[in-house]
Design a protein around this motif. Sequence first.
Motif, PDB file in Angstrom:
ATOM      1  N   GLN A 447      80.107 -15.751  20.484  1.00 31.96           N
ATOM      2  CA  GLN A 447      79.271 -16.906  20.810  1.00 31.96           C
ATOM      3  C   GLN A 447      78.263 -16.561  21.909  1.00 31.96           C
ATOM      4  N   LEU A 448      78.687 -15.726  22.861  1.00 31.97           N
ATOM      5  CA  LEU A 448      77.760 -15.290  23.905  1.00 31.97           C
ATOM      6  C   LEU A 448      76.625 -14.463  23.317  1.00 31.97           C
ATOM      7  N   PHE A 449      76.971 -13.556  22.415  1.00 33.07           N
ATOM      8  CA  PHE A 449      75.941 -12.745  21.772  1.00 33.07           C
ATOM      9  C   PHE A 449      74.984 -13.631  20.971  1.00 33.07           C
ATOM     10  N   GLN A 450      75.554 -14.595  20.252  1.00 32.31           N
ATOM     11  CA  GLN A 450      74.727 -15.481  19.441  1.00 32.31           C
ATOM     12  C   GLN A 450      73.800 -16.303  20.329  1.00 32.31           C
ATOM     13  N   THR A 451      74.326 -16.790  21.444  1.00 27.94           N
ATOM     14  CA  THR A 451      73.512 -17.573  22.369  1.00 27.94           C
ATOM     15  C   THR A 451      72.360 -16.739  22.914  1.00 27.94           C
ATOM     16  N   GLY A 452      72.676 -15.500  23.293  1.00 28.99           N
ATOM     17  CA  GLY A 452      71.637 -14.623  23.807  1.00 28.99           C
ATOM     18  C   GLY A 452      70.556 -14.364  22.782  1.00 28.99           C
ATOM     19  N   TRP A 453      70.969 -14.123  21.532  1.00 27.83           N
ATOM     20  CA  TRP A 453      69.982 -13.855  20.493  1.00 27.83           C
ATOM     21  C   TRP A 453      69.133 -15.088  20.198  1.00 27.83           C
ATOM     22  N   SER A 454      69.768 -16.255  20.154  1.00 25.72           N
ATOM     23  CA  SER A 454      69.017 -17.491  19.904  1.00 25.72           C
ATOM     24  C   SER A 454      67.995 -17.735  21.002  1.00 25.72           C
ATOM     25  N   ASP A 455      68.363 -17.428  22.241  1.00 23.75           N
ATOM     26  CA  ASP A 455      67.430 -17.620  23.348  1.00 23.75           C
ATOM     27  C   ASP A 455      66.288 -16.611  23.309  1.00 23.75           C
ATOM     28  N   ILE A 456      66.553 -15.416  22.794  1.00 23.98           N
ATOM     29  CA  ILE A 456      65.473 -14.453  22.607  1.00 23.98           C
ATOM     30  C   ILE A 456      64.515 -14.952  21.523  1.00 23.98           C
ATOM     31  N   GLU A 457      65.069 -15.415  20.402  1.00 30.51           N
ATOM     32  CA  GLU A 457      64.227 -15.932  19.324  1.00 30.51           C
ATOM     33  C   GLU A 457      63.407 -17.134  19.783  1.00 30.51           C
ATOM     34  N   GLY A 458      64.009 -17.990  20.613  1.00 30.18           N
ATOM     35  CA  GLY A 458      63.328 -19.187  21.093  1.00 30.18           C
ATOM     36  C   GLY A 458      62.423 -18.942  22.281  1.00 30.18           C
ATOM     37  N   LYS A 459      62.291 -17.674  22.699  1.00 23.56           N
ATOM     38  CA  LYS A 459      61.435 -17.266  23.822  1.00 23.56           C
ATOM     39  C   LYS A 459      61.888 -17.866  25.153  1.00 23.56           C
TER      40      LYS A 459
END
Length: 657
Positions: A447-459
């Motif tokens: 979930q931490l990895f997913q959160t980090g990736w989503s925040d990268i995608e969302g700038k």
Amino acid sequence: MSDISSSNPQATESVNFSQAFAAHVQTKRGGLSKRNLKFSKVTRNAAIIIGVIVAIVAVGLFFVSRSVFAIKGDLNAVNVTGREAYDAIKVQNLPLADEKLTALDGKLKVLQGDVKGYAWTKAIPFVGAYYKDSERVFTAGFAGLSAAQRMVKEIEPYADVLGFKGQGSFTGGTAEERIGKILETLEKVSPALDAISGDLKTVDESLAGINENRYPETFQGKAVRSKIVQAKSVTNDAYVFLTQNRPAVEMLPEVAGAKGRKKYLVLFQNSGELRPTGGFMTAYAVINVEKGKVQPEGSGDIYELDQKFTNKPAIPPILKQFLTTETKWNLRDMNISPDFKESMTTFNQYYQTIKGQKTTFDGIIAVDTHFLESLLKVIGPVEIPGYGTFSAEIDKRCDCAQILYALSEIVDRPTNFIRENRKGILGPMMASILQKSYGAPKNLWPQLFQTGWSDIEGKHIQFYFFDEKLQAAAENIDAAGRVKPTPENSDYFFIVDTNLAGAKSNFFVQSEAKHIIDVPVNGTLKHMATISYKNPFKASNCNLEAGQLCLNGTLHDWVRVYLPKGAKIESFKGVDESSMKQSDELDHHMVEGTFNLQPLGQAKLELTYTIPYTDTKNYNALIQKQGGTEDWKYTFEVNSEDHDVILDKDKSVSFGF
């Protein structure tokens, strides 16, 4: 063999593929013979494999390329064994997933044997096309399984640290030590990525050979053709994603200091006071990263940094208009370009002139308030010595996360005394959040990895690396906040809002856009965009003498809209008339203006323009998302039909005229 669809309701939609075939044969020949009924059943079973492929590709292949980031795939329909394999991966049970994938491989071979008994039908007009489709399905199915099985094999050594069930090869030591071990061995995964990419290419090419137009739009009230299109789209997206993101995977060890310490300048952007790259740059920190371990070196207030910045250039006119107390251009206001690299190049150029601050960095990383909030949603409240406890729970005083209100209290509330190092909390806060993240239970790591990736995608996290290869890898995965060129024969739309002296009102403002597109005429497309802003909350008491926290005030917004080069502006209503300007910027045509939005108020902008456009069948557009913004709702009205798009990252859209 039992009827899989009858025992598993989730496989029902995939049966539409075979039902469509049956419907066509019945229509063409006035009924089905006994032999054709048998063939229909075989075709139906083969069709179910499409669901399996979607499951394996969406979960297996997306998962192999995105396992570190834990991004979910979209499933259509699966048979019982395919569903079990997917469920095993979903709960991170690698041994069970491997067992179910092996079982699925066996079932595919049995079905393939059954279908080969009808190879003679290839010579029959019309019917032969369906048999050839079944061959493509099996080719794709076995390639998809191969990729999924390779994925499981590659992840298993890291099962423990990634939160999967299964015996990893290094389960001892601290989480930081295990992360370091992963970084050291990531380069060994490259050969496997070659094989997986090859399997995925086979899946993509095999399904691409199926002509969905041979099948009806619907059969018995259920979608058919769109399901086939979706299966092809998912596999293609997976292949493209793996191909595009492989350089980033290969560069990750270097970015994380696996081969030597890296030093980064981290800028904290307050998205409540929106600026072009994501927010007002309120504080900074210097961090060292070595073998995945992050060690804060120091942090400071951007205002204190600006006091040391003596060789300041002239302030840009648009800033001078609203920041009336400033005569020079401060570092804190230098993220004026929506292109993150351009803004950071300017910032770093002047940062390096400050006496005592000159440091050789490997790059600049910007994070915003959304990133802090999303991390706390995963790891829970964080205790920061000397400051208290911070959480992601909603604070009714701002209808925002408690950490955001508490930070504002510490940093922004007026006092009748001088507070030293007002933003000194950010260094300890970063250290506390990192420490709790490293020590999080392993079941939270995906979930931490997913959160980090989503925040990268969302700038909400953006990177600028001084090494050209690292920068190219960041740009390749949309992690660099770049303004992209307009694709060929496409529209382009990028709204950039800048809060100038409007308190932290962007915490309260809600925004959406609607686009009305006409059919192209003589190579020209007319487009009207309506951009709506609403602030449904009461104003804060922003009188400094009152000593109250000023969050919600009048928003003075400088808005820029980037369009394709060659765009002709017909009108731009809603902005201050004297403020409207046009220019070519960042390889786009840009129109700008200013407007005010009061608390409890609304504002609406209407932009009408034309662009050169020759595709008379489809409307295509690239829509970019501004860093620091929450998800926007975009509605596209094409031929009087509305299509809603949630802009949570840069997106390409296409709708038929």
